[in-house]
Design a protein around this motif. Sequence first.
Motif, short mmCIF file in Angstrom:
data_model
loop_
_atom_site.label_atom_id
_atom_site.label_comp_id
_atom_site.label_asym_id
_atom_site.label_seq_id
_atom_site.Cartn_x
_atom_site.Cartn_y
_atom_site.Cartn_z
N ALA A 141 40.57 56.49 32.26
CA ALA A 141 40.03 54.96 32.58
C ALA A 141 41.11 54.47 32.05
O ALA A 141 41.51 52.99 32.29
N ASP A 142 41.76 55.02 30.60
CA ASP A 142 42.88 53.47 29.86
C ASP A 142 43.94 53.50 30.58
O ASP A 142 45.03 53.04 30.27
N GLU A 143 44.78 54.30 31.77
CA GLU A 143 45.69 54.43 32.32
C GLU A 143 45.59 53.14 33.26
O GLU A 143 46.64 53.21 34.09
N LEU A 144 44.06 52.74 33.86
CA LEU A 144 43.98 52.27 35.17
C LEU A 144 44.26 50.36 35.21
O LEU A 144 43.88 50.25 33.92
N SER A 145 44.85 50.13 36.02
CA SER A 145 45.14 48.86 36.05
C SER A 145 43.83 47.46 36.62
O SER A 145 42.79 48.03 37.03
N SER A 146 43.60 46.63 36.09
CA SER A 146 43.35 45.22 37.09
C SER A 146 43.64 44.47 37.49
O SER A 146 44.83 43.95 36.98
N ILE A 147 43.18 43.61 38.32
CA ILE A 147 43.52 41.93 38.49
C ILE A 147 42.57 41.64 38.36
O ILE A 147 41.57 41.43 38.12
N ALA A 148 42.95 39.96 38.16
CA ALA A 148 42.26 38.71 37.94
C ALA A 148 42.47 37.28 38.44
O ALA A 148 43.89 37.45 38.72
N GLY A 149 41.42 36.31 38.44
CA GLY A 149 41.88 35.25 39.24
C GLY A 149 41.16 34.39 39.39
O GLY A 149 39.95 34.51 39.05
N ALA A 150 41.29 33.20 40.34
CA ALA A 150 40.44 31.87 40.15
C ALA A 150 40.17 32.16 41.81
O ALA A 150 41.42 31.85 42.57
N VAL A 151 39.06 31.11 42.12
CA VAL A 151 38.89 30.86 43.73
C VAL A 151 38.44 28.92 43.89
O VAL A 151 37.71 28.94 43.44
N ILE A 152 39.22 28.64 44.16
CA ILE A 152 38.89 27.56 43.99
C ILE A 152 39.18 26.58 45.99
O ILE A 152 39.17 26.71 47.08
N ASP A 153 38.48 25.50 45.66
CA ASP A 153 37.91 24.73 46.75
C ASP A 153 39.46 23.58 46.94
O ASP A 153 39.83 23.03 46.06
N ALA A 154 40.20 23.58 47.55
CA ALA A 154 41.82 23.27 48.08
C ALA A 154 41.46 21.45 48.11
O ALA A 154 41.96 20.80 47.06
N ALA A 155 39.94 21.19 48.37
CA ALA A 155 40.14 19.65 49.25
C ALA A 155 39.96 18.93 46.83
O ALA A 155 39.85 17.70 47.02
N ASP A 156 38.40 19.83 46.72
CA ASP A 156 38.27 19.01 45.10
C ASP A 156 38.51 19.48 44.26
O ASP A 156 38.15 18.74 43.14
N SER A 157 38.97 20.89 43.90
CA SER A 157 39.50 22.03 43.30
C SER A 157 38.12 22.28 42.20
O SER A 157 38.08 23.03 41.14
N ASN A 158 37.00 22.37 43.28
CA ASN A 158 35.63 22.74 42.59
C ASN A 158 35.89 24.16 42.75
O ASN A 158 36.38 24.97 43.87
N ALA A 159 35.26 25.30 41.70
CA ALA A 159 34.84 26.68 41.95
C ALA A 159 34.21 26.83 42.87
O ALA A 159 33.18 26.36 44.40
N VAL A 160 34.54 27.55 43.80
CA VAL A 160 34.19 28.64 45.38
C VAL A 160 33.62 29.89 44.94
O VAL A 160 34.30 30.88 44.28
#
Length: 198
Positions: free
Chosen positions: A92-111
């Motif tokens: 488990a300690d050699e596995l990886s991860s990704i992360a990020g965010a999703v926003i609305d392109a029109a108003d930058s609100n979270a989606v």
Amino acid sequence: AVEVDSVSLSFSEAMDTAYPSSGDDLWVRSDSTVSPEGRWDWDSPATLVFSPTAPLGPGAYRLQVALTGLRDRAGLAPVDSTTTLEFEVLPADELSSIAGAVIDAADSNAVQARVVLQRAGSAGVVTWVNSDSQGRYFIKGLAPGQYDVRCIDDLDGDGVADGGRLSPYAPAESYQSYPRSISLGRDEQIDGIDFELR
């Protein structure tokens, strides 16, 4: 600890699923290969899955499969009589991860949307998660390799970016693919895999 509870053998065309049945043993047993106990089942006409009795723990594996007896739907046997599966199950300690965010392109609100991960060049989904109320998502437990990531504003929850329809009216679901494949090594955490849905 990480454990593997199935190993898949994929074929380039549909096979005759009459063989093997779950009681058949396809392993070539030798001093240089592992032959775990378990059962074989067809997941689809082109995917044969082995489910070991005891999950496979961390370590390197070399499994040799006998292909004799297998036939495609035209009755033709594979060119080779055996194939070798070599892979490593990482702790488990050699596995990886990704992360990020999703926003609305029109108003930058979270989606809140579905983020889908696939092996690069493969149609099969490795895993997916929904972004949270702040638009953030996190996918962990990933083996090293190349991944394609996409995001769907999955309003109906079916995992597909629907194009919408006029009658009865349903809006199109926003969709975006990350512009490049993500390359993960061992124990690597990549943040900033972000999406702007339009």
